[in-house]
Every structure is written in structure tokens, then in C-alpha cells.
Design a protein around this motif. Structure first.
Motif, PDB file in Angstrom:
ATOM      1  N   ILE A 270     -22.402  80.177 -72.634  1.00 34.73           N
ATOM      2  CA  ILE A 270     -22.581  80.910 -71.392  1.00 34.73           C
ATOM      3  C   ILE A 270     -23.692  80.294 -70.556  1.00 34.73           C
ATOM      4  N   SER A 271     -24.802  79.896 -71.228  1.00 36.40           N
ATOM      5  CA  SER A 271     -25.922  79.328 -70.493  1.00 36.40           C
ATOM      6  C   SER A 271     -25.515  78.034 -69.802  1.00 36.40           C
ATOM      7  N   LEU A 272     -24.708  77.209 -70.453  1.00 30.75           N
ATOM      8  CA  LEU A 272     -24.226  75.986 -69.820  1.00 30.75           C
ATOM      9  C   LEU A 272     -23.349  76.305 -68.619  1.00 30.75           C
ATOM     10  N   ALA A 273     -22.513  77.317 -68.733  1.00 32.44           N
ATOM     11  CA  ALA A 273     -21.661  77.710 -67.610  1.00 32.44           C
ATOM     12  C   ALA A 273     -22.512  78.107 -66.411  1.00 32.44           C
ATOM     13  N   ILE A 274     -23.599  78.834 -66.658  1.00 33.17           N
ATOM     14  CA  ILE A 274     -24.479  79.266 -65.571  1.00 33.17           C
ATOM     15  C   ILE A 274     -25.179  78.075 -64.937  1.00 33.17           C
ATOM     16  N   ILE A 275     -25.679  77.156 -65.774  1.00 34.39           N
ATOM     17  CA  ILE A 275     -26.368  75.968 -65.256  1.00 34.39           C
ATOM     18  C   ILE A 275     -25.434  75.126 -64.408  1.00 34.39           C
ATOM     19  N   PHE A 276     -24.218  74.877 -64.888  1.00 36.07           N
ATOM     20  CA  PHE A 276     -23.253  74.079 -64.138  1.00 36.07           C
ATOM     21  C   PHE A 276     -22.851  74.793 -62.846  1.00 36.07           C
ATOM     22  N   ALA A 277     -22.712  76.118 -62.889  1.00 30.63           N
ATOM     23  CA  ALA A 277     -22.336  76.873 -61.691  1.00 30.63           C
ATOM     24  C   ALA A 277     -23.441  76.794 -60.636  1.00 30.63           C
TER      25      ALA A 277
ATOM     26  N   LEU B  57     -16.406  76.032 -65.489  1.00 29.53           N
ATOM     27  CA  LEU B  57     -15.208  76.779 -65.862  1.00 29.53           C
ATOM     28  C   LEU B  57     -14.701  76.390 -67.257  1.00 29.53           C
ATOM     29  N   SER B  58     -15.088  75.207 -67.707  1.00 26.31           N
ATOM     30  CA  SER B  58     -14.706  74.815 -69.068  1.00 26.31           C
ATOM     31  C   SER B  58     -15.555  75.542 -70.109  1.00 26.31           C
ATOM     32  N   LYS B  59     -16.677  76.125 -69.670  1.00 23.63           N
ATOM     33  CA  LYS B  59     -17.596  76.803 -70.584  1.00 23.63           C
ATOM     34  C   LYS B  59     -17.607  78.318 -70.418  1.00 23.63           C
ATOM     35  N   GLY B  60     -17.116  78.816 -69.277  1.00 22.36           N
ATOM     36  CA  GLY B  60     -17.215  80.252 -69.025  1.00 22.36           C
ATOM     37  C   GLY B  60     -16.028  80.792 -68.263  1.00 22.36           C
ATOM     38  N   GLN B  61     -15.970  82.108 -68.119  1.00 25.86           N
ATOM     39  CA  GLN B  61     -14.868  82.776 -67.451  1.00 25.86           C
ATOM     40  C   GLN B  61     -14.921  82.575 -65.935  1.00 25.86           C
TER      41      GLN B  61
ATOM     42  N   ILE C  97     -21.422  83.542 -59.438  1.00 23.58           N
ATOM     43  CA  ILE C  97     -22.711  82.849 -59.472  1.00 23.58           C
ATOM     44  C   ILE C  97     -22.822  81.851 -58.328  1.00 23.58           C
ATOM     45  N   MET C  98     -21.711  81.282 -57.919  1.00 25.29           N
ATOM     46  CA  MET C  98     -21.742  80.267 -56.876  1.00 25.29           C
ATOM     47  C   MET C  98     -22.047  80.830 -55.491  1.00 25.29           C
ATOM     48  N   THR C  99     -22.135  82.178 -55.382  1.00 23.08           N
ATOM     49  CA  THR C  99     -22.555  82.751 -54.104  1.00 23.08           C
ATOM     50  C   THR C  99     -24.002  82.413 -53.768  1.00 23.08           C
ATOM     51  N   VAL C 100     -24.759  81.944 -54.754  1.00 23.78           N
ATOM     52  CA  VAL C 100     -26.159  81.598 -54.479  1.00 23.78           C
ATOM     53  C   VAL C 100     -26.267  80.318 -53.662  1.00 23.78           C
ATOM     54  N   ASP C 101     -25.138  79.715 -53.279  1.00 20.72           N
ATOM     55  CA  ASP C 101     -25.236  78.517 -52.440  1.00 20.72           C
ATOM     56  C   ASP C 101     -25.899  78.848 -51.101  1.00 20.72           C
TER      57      ASP C 101
END
Length: 300
Positions: free
Chosen positions: A2-9, A68-72, A79-83
Motif C-alpha cells: 500500500i505504501s508503494l502505491a501511495i508513493i507512486f501515486a 495501480l500495480s500495487k494498489g486498488q 490520491i492523485m487529486t493532490v496534483d
């Protein structure tokens, strides 16, 4: 995982913000009569700044696929709304624009709304099973919405047109995220399976169409109209598609549903507050002069 998914996002969100800056700079100078025509694309293809923006968007897509390969889907896309926060940071550090109460309150609302929603919803589950009927219905519905909206947008004023095109572009990006996750699953089966599967070509079609839609939104009106609509549609659409297409599971007790809805309202409010700030609107590299978009009357 999950943490990797957040970092990549988050990395994807940063490069999306950078791409937005560059694409808006190019789109602002496009001929007014080029909207909804091939003339807009031919103009942009000769604009180095727009090309740089597309390259940043490609990098963002790579990070999004990794996330997306690491999370839902229902975790990554919100999370990508933080752009928009990254966009504000670019304005501050690159253009030395001072941040006021509106900018800070909008940023805080986005962070609180997003983190609260994710904590309450706690996206989990998900499946790699493919259900053709659900994909056909979802894709057809979004395609119909896009076609009707593009036809309608031609007859609207600049602000309404930018908002409507931002909304349908966001819907397209939500579907792009779904196809990206499906393509990533296909890639795990090997390169030959990936290249011979329909998923990657559907991804290219929807992705390119969404980029063209958002470029028309950028060229139609101010950031305050297009950005909140686009990000809201992308986030909510991704959550819905994650549940319908991948079986993502969100907490759904009465208390958590209420809190999720409340946090969603806070998040959207933050997007509207921040996108409508003078810091965003007055920067000529992003949206042009305010007076240009002061009227919502249809163009003659």
C-alpha cells in the motif's frame, strides 16, 4: 504494498501538475477557432512547451501504472487529486507567487478531505477477474456522456464549456485508470500477451481522447472552471469503476458512509476554493488574464 502505491501515486500527481502547467501555457495561445478541430492538435504539435508537457504526462502515466500495480483503483486515483497542491507549489517556488488565506485553506481542505476519505473507506479487496458485460456497459455509458457533452459544449459560454469539458475529461481519465490497471494485469502475463491483448489499445484510445478533451478544456476557459470538475469526476469515477469493475471494497457502515460523504464534500470544496484563487487565475502561464474569461456568454 500500500505504501508503494501511495508513493507512486504522489509521484504521478507531481508530474501531472507539471504537465498541466506546460499544457496550459501552450493552450492559452491556441487560435480561438481551433477548438474541437484538428487545427488545435496541429498547432500544439508544433509547440515545444506542449511537447514537454506531454512528456511529463507520459512520466506521470508510468508512475500511475506502477501505483495501480500495487494498489486498488479506488485508492490510487483519489490520491492523485493532490496534483493541485503540487501545482500551487510550482507557482510558489517557480513564479514566487505569495500564498494567502484562500490558498492555505483550500490546501488544508484537500488534505483533510482526502486523508479522511481514505481512512474511513479503507479501500481493499479487488479482483483480477474480467467481466465483459460490466466493462462494455461502463465504457459505453462514459462514451455516450462524452459525445453528448462535447456537442453541448459547443453552444455554451467559456466558463460553462470549460467546466463541462473538464468533467468529461475527468470521466475519461477515470476510465483510463481502469484500463491501465487492466493492462498492467495483462503485462504480468508477458510481453506477447500484453501486445496482442485489446486492453493496451483500448487504453491508448481512451487515454489520447481524454488528453484531447482536457486540452480543449484548458483552451476554453479558466482553471477555476475546468480543474475542480475534472478532478472531482476523475476521483469519484475511479471509486465507482473500482467497485464495479474490480470488486474494490469500501467500508460501508452507516457511520463510515456518512464520514466518507462528508470528507468527499470537504475535498471537493477544497478543490473549488484552491482552483478559484487569484494565485491560480492571475498567473498568465496557467490561465491567461482574468478579464478574458469574465463573461460566460457564448462566443459569436
Amino acid at each position: 504494498m500500500i505504501s508503494l502505491a501511495i508513493i507512486f501515486a504522489l509521484a504521478a500527481a507531481f508530474f501531472n501538475a507539471l504537465a498541466s502547467v506546460l499544457q496550459r501555457r501552450a493552450g492559452k495561445e491556441a487560435p480561438p477557432d481551433s477548438l474541437f478541430t484538428a487545427k488545435l492538435l496541429s498547432y500544439l504539435l508544433t509547440h515545444p512547451i506542449w511537447i514537454a508537457g506531454i512528456l511529463c504526462q507520459v512520466v506521470a502515466f508510468v508512475f500511475e501504472a506502477a501505483a495501480l500495480s500495487k494498489g486498488q483503483l479506488s485508492l490510487v486515483e483519489p490520491i492523485m487529486t493532490v496534483d493541485l497542491l503540487f501545482l500551487l507549489a510550482i507557482l510558489y517556488f517557480e513564479y514566487h507567487v505569495p500564498l494567502g488565506t484562500r490558498e492555505w485553506s483550500g490546501a488544508v481542505a484537500i488534505i483533510l478531505g482526502l486523508s479522511g476519505f481514505l481512512l474511513a473507506a479503507n479501500p481493499g479487496g479487488g479482483t483480477e477477474m474480467f467481466h465483459p458485460g460490466a466493462w462494455i456497459v461502463s465504457g459505453s455509458l462514459i462514451a455516450l456522456i462524452v459525445l453528448v457533452s462535447v456537442f453541448t459544449a459547443r453552444h455554451l459560454g467559456k466558463i460553462s464549456r470549460a467546466a463541462l469539458l473538464g468533467f468529461v475529461a475527468g470521466s475519461g481519465f477515470a476510465l483510463t485508470g481502469a484500463f491501465t490497471k487492466l493492462a498492467v494485469i495483462r503485462l504480468s502475463e508477458g510481453i506477447p500477451a500484453f501486445l496482442t491483448g485489446w486492453q493496451v489499445y483500448a487504453l491508448l484510445l481512451v487515454g489520447v481522447s481524454s488528453v484531447l478533451l482536457v486540452q480543449n478544456a484548458y483552451s476554453s476557459g479558466p482553471l477555476s472552471a475546468s480543474q475542480p470538475a475534472m478532478m472531482t469526476a476523475a476521483s469519484l469515477g475511479a471509486v465507482i469503476l473500482g467497485i464495479v469493475l474490480f470488486g474494490d471494497v469500501l467500508r460501508h457502515t452507516k457511520i463510515t458512509l456518512f464520514f466518507e460523504a462528508l470528507c468527499g464534500v470537504i475535498l471537493i470544496t477544497g478543490l473549488v476554493i484552491l482552483a478559484g484563487s487569484k494565485t491560480m487565475l492571475q498567473d498568465h502561464s496557467l490561465a491567461g488574464e482574468d478579464i478574458e474569461y469574465a463573461s460566460d456568454s457564448p462566443e459569436k
